[in-house]
Design an enzyme around this catalytic site. Structure first.
Site, PDB file in Angstrom:
ATOM      1  N   GLU A   1       0.832  -1.206   0.000  1.00 28.33           N
ATOM      2  CA  GLU A   1       0.000   0.000   0.000  1.00 28.33           C
ATOM      3  C   GLU A   1       0.864   1.251   0.000  1.00 28.33           C
ATOM      4  O   GLU A   1       1.958   1.235   0.531  1.00 28.33           O
ATOM      5  CB  GLU A   1      -0.850   0.040   1.291  1.00 28.33           C
TER       6      GLU A   1
ATOM      7  N   LYS B   1       2.135   4.587   1.578  1.00 26.88           N
ATOM      8  CA  LYS B   1       2.110   5.154   2.930  1.00 26.88           C
ATOM      9  C   LYS B   1       1.749   6.627   2.790  1.00 26.88           C
ATOM     10  O   LYS B   1       2.556   7.443   2.355  1.00 26.88           O
ATOM     11  CB  LYS B   1       3.466   4.997   3.621  1.00 26.88           C
TER      12      LYS B   1
ATOM     13  N   ASP C   1       0.862  10.395   3.530  1.00 29.32           N
ATOM     14  CA  ASP C   1       1.463  11.337   4.468  1.00 29.32           C
ATOM     15  C   ASP C   1       0.416  12.317   4.980  1.00 29.32           C
ATOM     16  O   ASP C   1       0.289  13.435   4.502  1.00 29.32           O
ATOM     17  CB  ASP C   1       2.613  12.070   3.765  1.00 29.32           C
TER      18      ASP C   1
ATOM     19  N   TYR D   1      -7.418   2.039   5.708  1.00 26.21           N
ATOM     20  CA  TYR D   1      -6.434   0.969   5.510  1.00 26.21           C
ATOM     21  C   TYR D   1      -6.350  -0.053   6.630  1.00 26.21           C
ATOM     22  O   TYR D   1      -5.493  -0.922   6.601  1.00 26.21           O
ATOM     23  CB  TYR D   1      -5.048   1.550   5.238  1.00 26.21           C
TER      24      TYR D   1
ATOM     25  N   LYS E   1      10.260   3.293   3.645  1.00 27.47           N
ATOM     26  CA  LYS E   1      10.199   4.740   3.408  1.00 27.47           C
ATOM     27  C   LYS E   1      10.957   5.150   2.144  1.00 27.47           C
ATOM     28  O   LYS E   1      11.967   4.547   1.796  1.00 27.47           O
ATOM     29  CB  LYS E   1      10.817   5.469   4.608  1.00 27.47           C
TER      30      LYS E   1
ATOM     31  N   CYS F   1      21.956  47.045  -8.719  1.00 31.37           N
ATOM     32  CA  CYS F   1      22.271  45.753  -9.340  1.00 31.37           C
ATOM     33  C   CYS F   1      23.711  45.366  -8.996  1.00 31.37           C
ATOM     34  O   CYS F   1      24.627  46.158  -9.215  1.00 31.37           O
ATOM     35  CB  CYS F   1      22.092  45.853 -10.858  1.00 31.37           C
TER      36      CYS F   1
ATOM     37  N   CYS G   1      25.821  45.437 -12.573  1.00 39.83           N
ATOM     38  CA  CYS G   1      26.125  46.648 -13.343  1.00 39.83           C
ATOM     39  C   CYS G   1      25.971  47.926 -12.529  1.00 39.83           C
ATOM     40  O   CYS G   1      26.269  49.010 -13.014  1.00 39.83           O
ATOM     41  CB  CYS G   1      25.252  46.713 -14.593  1.00 39.83           C
TER      42      CYS G   1
ATOM     43  N   CYS H   1      16.562  45.021 -12.289  1.00 43.07           N
ATOM     44  CA  CYS H   1      17.701  45.888 -12.569  1.00 43.07           C
ATOM     45  C   CYS H   1      17.294  46.806 -13.714  1.00 43.07           C
ATOM     46  O   CYS H   1      16.786  46.342 -14.734  1.00 43.07           O
ATOM     47  CB  CYS H   1      18.900  45.032 -12.973  1.00 43.07           C
TER      48      CYS H   1
ATOM     49  N   CYS I   1      23.522  46.155 -18.692  1.00 46.77           N
ATOM     50  CA  CYS I   1      23.854  45.223 -17.620  1.00 46.77           C
ATOM     51  C   CYS I   1      24.407  43.919 -18.212  1.00 46.77           C
ATOM     52  O   CYS I   1      23.693  43.189 -18.893  1.00 46.77           O
ATOM     53  CB  CYS I   1      22.622  44.930 -16.771  1.00 46.77           C
TER      54      CYS I   1
HETATM   55  S1  IVH Z   1      -1.384   0.721   8.886  1.00 44.42           S
HETATM   56  C1  IVH Z   1      -1.162  -1.647  12.513  1.00 44.42           C
HETATM   57  N1  IVH Z   1      -1.299   1.632   6.434  1.00 44.42           N
HETATM   58  O1  IVH Z   1       1.620   5.552   9.137  1.00 44.42           O
HETATM   59  C2  IVH Z   1      -0.816  -0.730  11.420  1.00 44.42           C
HETATM   60  N2  IVH Z   1      -0.632   3.081   8.190  1.00 44.42           N
HETATM   61  O2  IVH Z   1       3.877   4.979  10.853  1.00 44.42           O
HETATM   62  C3  IVH Z   1      -1.480   0.581  11.529  1.00 44.42           C
HETATM   63  N3  IVH Z   1      -0.012   5.328   7.441  1.00 44.42           N
HETATM   64  O3  IVH Z   1      -0.085   5.923  12.164  1.00 44.42           O
HETATM   65  C4  IVH Z   1      -1.187   1.491  10.435  1.00 44.42           C
HETATM   66  N4  IVH Z   1      -0.384   4.996   5.302  1.00 44.42           N
HETATM   67  O4  IVH Z   1      -0.943   7.240  10.159  1.00 44.42           O
HETATM   68  C5  IVH Z   1      -1.078   1.905   7.730  1.00 44.42           C
HETATM   69  N5  IVH Z   1      -1.323   2.306   4.219  1.00 44.42           N
HETATM   70  C6  IVH Z   1      -1.110   2.572   5.508  1.00 44.42           C
HETATM   71  C7  IVH Z   1      -0.647   3.845   5.944  1.00 44.42           C
HETATM   72  C8  IVH Z   1      -0.416   4.056   7.303  1.00 44.42           C
HETATM   73  C9  IVH Z   1      -0.013   5.873   6.217  1.00 44.42           C
HETATM   74  C10 IVH Z   1       0.395   6.047   8.671  1.00 44.42           C
HETATM   75  C11 IVH Z   1      -0.573   5.931   9.811  1.00 44.42           C
HETATM   76  C12 IVH Z   1       0.221   5.342  10.946  1.00 44.42           C
HETATM   77  C13 IVH Z   1       1.623   5.639  10.548  1.00 44.42           C
HETATM   78  C14 IVH Z   1       2.574   4.640  11.138  1.00 44.42           C
END
Ligand code: IVH
Length: 671
Positions: free
Chosen positions: A116, A118, A120, A228, A317, A411, A414, A427, A433
């Protein structure tokens, strides 16, 4: 109950069902069935009936997303199941070690993972009881968080009621609240205009927006949610694997990210990481890595937890987009048109795999807003191909001798006076210049302009410094022996360069116009001028009114063009260039019939995700289409994105073909 009330009640019921269904199509399935205007019509009708019959309003009605007074403070709530965090892997080896541990503990050769993005943003927990949204809570310390229910209710991708007949008795569902990049940028632009401090990044903006005591503010923020994970669940039997559960969540109308895949074996998981790393900058929201989760619940249970993170999942990451470094000095650069840009010279730092040692500070206001001083520790942000940016100063690390930057009033190249045009400093030296001369010569020689091979930036600087070249025409009188004394210039390169200069004489009118470097005249405008006015003479002599009538040329650019050709030094250089042999083929009248979209009138309406409307318009025009602002019976095609309203309805009335962004991309590709 009166007959009238009964009718209203059943219509309200039906409208709510329709609206919930269309929300589900839009957010959970990403496959809207009806245009936005129709959706709006349903909403308005529901609002009207509910206003007439306030006793029929229920809290789960789609009209009741914002409806509460501001809170004094957020209530603390305990999560039914703690919200865990994830362990991180910073590189491939750490991922391989994770997979090895998992396989050993399970005694298997290969593991099925859900892979999945991650996201932000910030984690959120929702509770649905008998299908109704009852609570939304932040993660807090993982055991208890803040009750942000009334804010969560304003987020349209979060259903107030689950779809389907068999909603579970209790469903605690977890996910991420994010702010898409486009919405974030728009919000920051607004904030700057209002004199408010912009948010440092979309994650902070999402968190700040969700933690508003007044839900009306949250309602205006472009927040979205992706689910998720699950917490506590009662009264329903779930599938035996995580991925299938996510698909079930989607059936209930909850939004699940489209990029989630099921992969077998760690190599496939790592391939997913690479795929997402490439896709990262094209996604409409920010992600900071990917997450691998052991898919089967039985296997998850066997693996269990260490402290507060599951042993069955890991976050892989991406290299950070943001790093910390120090400002060694602040200089200003003078551009082709004299615009003065302050630049921070940084202690070199690797940001997302690239060494960054300079960051543009844009203008005087930006320096003041960030309060950047020489010696400061700053946060550098670099995303995709964009120029690195300083997003904040770490004030706690400011050394006592940090020096504020004094914007020069002359400037640095020049010595001419600097004039301010709003926040833009310029300028006033013009062609006096050397910095402006060098930049405009670099532009003149560049690939899309006169395309003089081998005439690079360093060489141009030398030619100006030694006095061999003062303006573009001087390139065409250079001889091999003139070049002999220059650095890194052998006989062979001198010979090749003279040949390349000679070859560049044969050009096209649009390339020549672009090479002149008239402010505001990019490649597209140069092409417009050439195809509409056909000859250099006609363009040089055109009056402002005539120029303004051309597609895409507004009053400012028309004025720039007009002024440019009337300045005697420009006229002299142009005449000399032509005398020295710069030429182009006889102008061709617009070969309109030959372009793929010639003769087609297209209207753009609503939002586009992958490009701005302006970019879409340019690309369509380049294919010969006429892009119009209003729908009429002469319109051939309407491109409607989310938020399209009246124009789309009008198109439907007139029976005009309507396509979405995907259709637009197909059209552009086929062109
Ligand atoms: S699962 C038991 N899935 O990352 C697992 N977390 O570093 C619970 N996050 O607090 C989290 N995308 O805010 C999960 N696809 C994803 C995620 C995800 C972002 C965040 C979430 C969590 C943090 C952990």
């Amino acid at each position: 109950m009166t007959r009238e009330k009964q009718d209203a009640k059943s219509e309200i019921q039906s409208l709510r069902e329709q609206i919930n269904y269309h929300n589900y199509r839009y957010y959970a399935l990403d496959d809207p069935e009806i245009p936005d205007a129709e959706y709006d019509r349903l909403m308005r009708r529901l609002q009207q009936l509910e206003t007439e019959h306030p006793d029929l309003v229920t809290p789960d009605s789609p009209t009741q997303r914002v409806g509460h007074a501001p809170l004094q403070q957020f209530r603390e709530v305990r999560h039914l199941v703690p919200m865990l965090s994830l362990s991180n892997a910073m590189n491939r080896d750490e991922v391989l070690a994770f997979d090895r541990r998992v396989r050993e503990k399970l005694g298997v050769d290969r593991v099925e993972y859900a892979a999945e993005p991650k996201l932000d943003g910030l984690a959120i927990s929702l509770i649905y009881r008998h299908g109704l949204l009852e609570l939304g809570a932040t993660r807090g310390d993982g055991y208890s968080g803040e009750d942000v229910t009334q804010n969560v209710r304003t987020i349209e991708s979060i259903p107030l009621r689950l779809m389907g007949e068999h909603a579970p008795e209790l469903l605690e569902v977890r996910g991420e609240i994010i702010m898409p990049r486009a919405g974030f940028e728009k919000l920051n632009r607004q904030r700057l205009k209002q004199g408010k401090k912009p948010f440092a990044n979309p994650r902070n903006a999402a968190a700040g927006s969700l933690r508003q005591l007044d839900p009306r503010i949250t309602a205006q923020r472009p927040l979205e949610m992706y689910c998720y994970a699950l917490g506590k669940v009662q009264g329903v039997s779930l599938p035996d694997a995580h991925y299938d559960t996510l698909m079930q969540l989607r059936q209930w109308g909850l939004r699940v990210n489209r990029e989630i895949r099921r992969v077998t074996g760690i190599d496939a998981a790592l391939a997913y990481y690479e795929e997402m790393a490439v896709k990262r900058d094209a996604l409409p929201y920010e992600i900071d890595g990917v997450v691998y989760k052991v898919n089967r619940y039985r296997q998850q249970e066997k693996l269990g937890f260490v402290s507060r993170a599951p042993r069955w999942a890991i976050a892989h990451k991406f290299p950070a987009h943001e790093e910390m470094t120090t400002v060694k000095s602040i200089d200003v650069q003078v551009g082709r048109t004299g615009a003065i840009t302050p630049v921070a010279r940084l202690e070199p730092v690797e940001v997302g795999g690239v060494i960054v040692s300079n960051a543009s500070l844009h203008n005087k206001d930006e320096i003041e807003r960030l309060d950047i001083r020489v010696g400061d520790t700053v946060i550098v942000h670099r995303a995709g191909d964009v120029i690195p940016k300083i997003t904040a100063v770490v004030k706690s690390k400011r050394p006592p001798d940090a020096r504020p930057f004094v914007f020069p009033d002359h400037c640095p190249v020049c010595g001419s006076e600097i004039i301010f045009d709003g926040v833009i400093a310029r300028c006033s030296g013009g062609l006096f210049c050397p910095a402006q001369v060098k930049e405009s010569l670099k532009h003149f020689a560049s690939r899309k302009a006169m395309d003089i091979e081998g005439l690079g930036d360093k060489l141009i600087e030398q030619l100006v410094d030694v006095g061999l070249v003062r303006n573009a025409a001087d390139f065409y009188v250079l001889r091999e022996e003139d070049l002999a004394g220059l650095e890194r210039m052998g006989e062979k390169s001198a010979h090749n360069l003279i040949r390349a200069i000679e070859a560049s004489k044969s050009t096209t009118l649009p390339a020549f116009l672009y090479a002149l470097g008239i402010p505001g005249v990019g490649e597209a405008t140069a092409l417009t001028l050439a195809t509409h006015l056909l000859t250099l003479e006609a363009i040089r002599n055109a009056e402002i009114e005539k120029l303004e009538q051309l597609p895409d040329i507004g009053p400012v650019v028309a004025d720039n063009i007009h002024t440019f050709f009337r300045q005697s030094h420009n006229a002299e250089v142009i005449d000399r260039l032509i005398e020295l042999g710069v030429h182009w083929p006889d102008p061709q009248p617009l070969a309109t019939e030959s372009l793929p979209l010639s003769g087609k009138t297209i209207v753009l309406t609503g939002k586009l995700e992958g490009m701005t409307r302006e970019q879409a318009r340019k690309r369509l025009q380049a294919l010969g289409a006429k892009v119009s602002g209003s729908v009429s019976k002469n319109t051939d095609l309407v491109v409607a994105g989310p938020g399209a309203g009246a124009k789309q309805s009008r198109a439907r009335e007139l029976g005009i073909r309507i396509i979405d962004e995907r259709g637009l991309l197909d059209l552009l590709d086929s062109g």
